[in-house]
Design an enzyme around this catalytic site. Structure first.
Site: not given
Ligand SMILES: NC(=O)C1=CN([C@@H]2O[C@H](COP(=O)(O)OP(=O)(O)OC[C@H]3O[C@@H](n4cnc5c(N)ncnc54)[C@H](O)[C@@H]3O)[C@@H](O)[C@H]2O)C=CC1
Length: 290
Positions: A18, A43, A67, A69, A106, A109, A132
């Site tokens: 991610g 997973d 996550a 997302t 993580y 907000d 979410y």
């Molecule tokens: N993107 C944003 O603006 C924000 C993100 N967050 C949190 O920050 C963290 C990182 O977010 P990002 O890097 O932006 O998300 P992202 O969507 O870029 O990456 C999430 C990763 O999780 C993987 N994934 C999804 N389902 C899965 C599963 N069942 N098992 C294993 N891997 C799985 C996906 O393949 C992806 O590589 C998350 O906890 C998100 O909730 C919090 C606030 C804002």
């Protein structure tokens, strides 16, 4: 065990592909062996798979950047969002407990409803407006309920120079003429590199083991999506108008908080860690790679 030894023992990084996961893989690399796990490798919604991966790697630290997302899609996919964002962190916390590892997780907000009128503190009442946010709140609770050394970092409006995020979307759409961007939702845009460096600073902190818990970790200050888009357009030197629209002009499946700014005072007080202002962080990103 001394703080730095936990990371030296090995870091299991879930969600390594991610946008945050990719930054973490780079920034944490110097601390110890980083075992990267993509969705295909494990997973996190599969309890047996999580325990098997953690038993095999026996890390000192588990970092969960995995996550669900897709904020709007989650409205129609509640079960999937809960499986990944609510139950997955609980499985990781149990697995961390079973091998004596620390856990970094993580959250968002979007656990808040946006009515506070001032930056949110960690102990403010959560009241998510969407599925979410609800699923992420359950994930935080699952981690914090277990008796382990866990750091739950609530962050906001993550972006990077690459991949799919608000910055790259603005840049792409700017080629098609004037942009219409929501001006009545406020938050704190945070580059993934800043959050990855914050994570590193926590893990190497001499008092980290005594300071586990819930922290707000987003850039300082606030802007609207419209203000952020204007700053992005300026940073790229693009000659395109950014027109303000309201949330009502741009209906989405998920409701979003109007003001979800996070107060970073606790992280500063407990660990002496501060994040830059959102506009300084954006400028820094362009200094690194104009
Ligand atoms: N993107 C944003 O603006 C924000 C993100 N967050 C949190 O920050 C963290 C990182 O977010 P990002 O890097 O932006 O998300 P992202 O969507 O870029 O990456 C999430 C990763 O999780 C993987 N994934 C999804 N389902 C899965 C599963 N069942 N098992 C294993 N891997 C799985 C996906 O393949 C992806 O590589 C998350 O906890 C998100 O909730 C919090 C606030 C804002």
């Amino acid at each position: 065990m001394a703080h730095a030894d936990k990371a030296r023992q090995g870091i299991a990084l879930f969600g390594a592909q991610g946008q945050l996961g990719r930054a973490l893989a780079q920034v944490l690399a110097g601390l110890g062996p980083v075992h990267t796990l993509s969705h295909a490798d494990c997973d996190i919604g599969d309890e047996t798979a999580v325990h098997a991966a953690v038993r095999r790697l026996r890390p000192g630290v588990i970092v969960n950047a995995a996550a669900y997302t897709a904020v709007d899609k989650a409205e129609a996919e509640r079960d999937t969002a809960l499986r990944i964002n609510a139950y997955g962190p609980g499985y990781l916390a149990d697995a961390a407990l079973s091998v004596g590892a620390w856990l970094v997780h993580y959250s968002t907000d979007y656990v808040f409803d946006g009515t506070a009128g001032r930056p949110y503190r960690e102990d403010d009442l959560t009241a998510p407006l969407n599925v979410y946010g609800e699923s992420k709140r359950l994930g935080e609770e699952a981690v914090l309920a277990r008796p382990l050394t866990a750091f739950v970092l609530r962050t906001a409006w993550l972006y990077d120079r690459e991949g799919r995020n608000f910055l790259t979307t603005v840049r792409r759409l700017a080629a098609n003429g004037p942009l219409r961007i929501v001006c009545d939702q406020y938050g704190s845009p945070t580059p993934v590199t800043v959050l990855a460096q914050t994570t590193r600073a926590i893990l190497v902190h001499p008092r980290a083991a005594d300071c586990a818990g819930l922290y707000h970790a987003a850039c300082d200050g606030a802007t609207s999506w419209h203000g952020f888009a204007e700053a992005i357009v300026r940073s790229f030197g693009l000659a395109v108008a950014v027109l303000p629209i309201t949330t009502a002009d741009y209906p989405t499946a998920a409701h979003r908080p109007a003001y979800s700014v996070l107060d970073g005072a606790r992280l500063k007080e407990h660990l002496g860690i501060t994040l830059p202002s959102w506009d300084q962080a954006l400028a820094d990103l362009f200094m690194e790679r104009p």
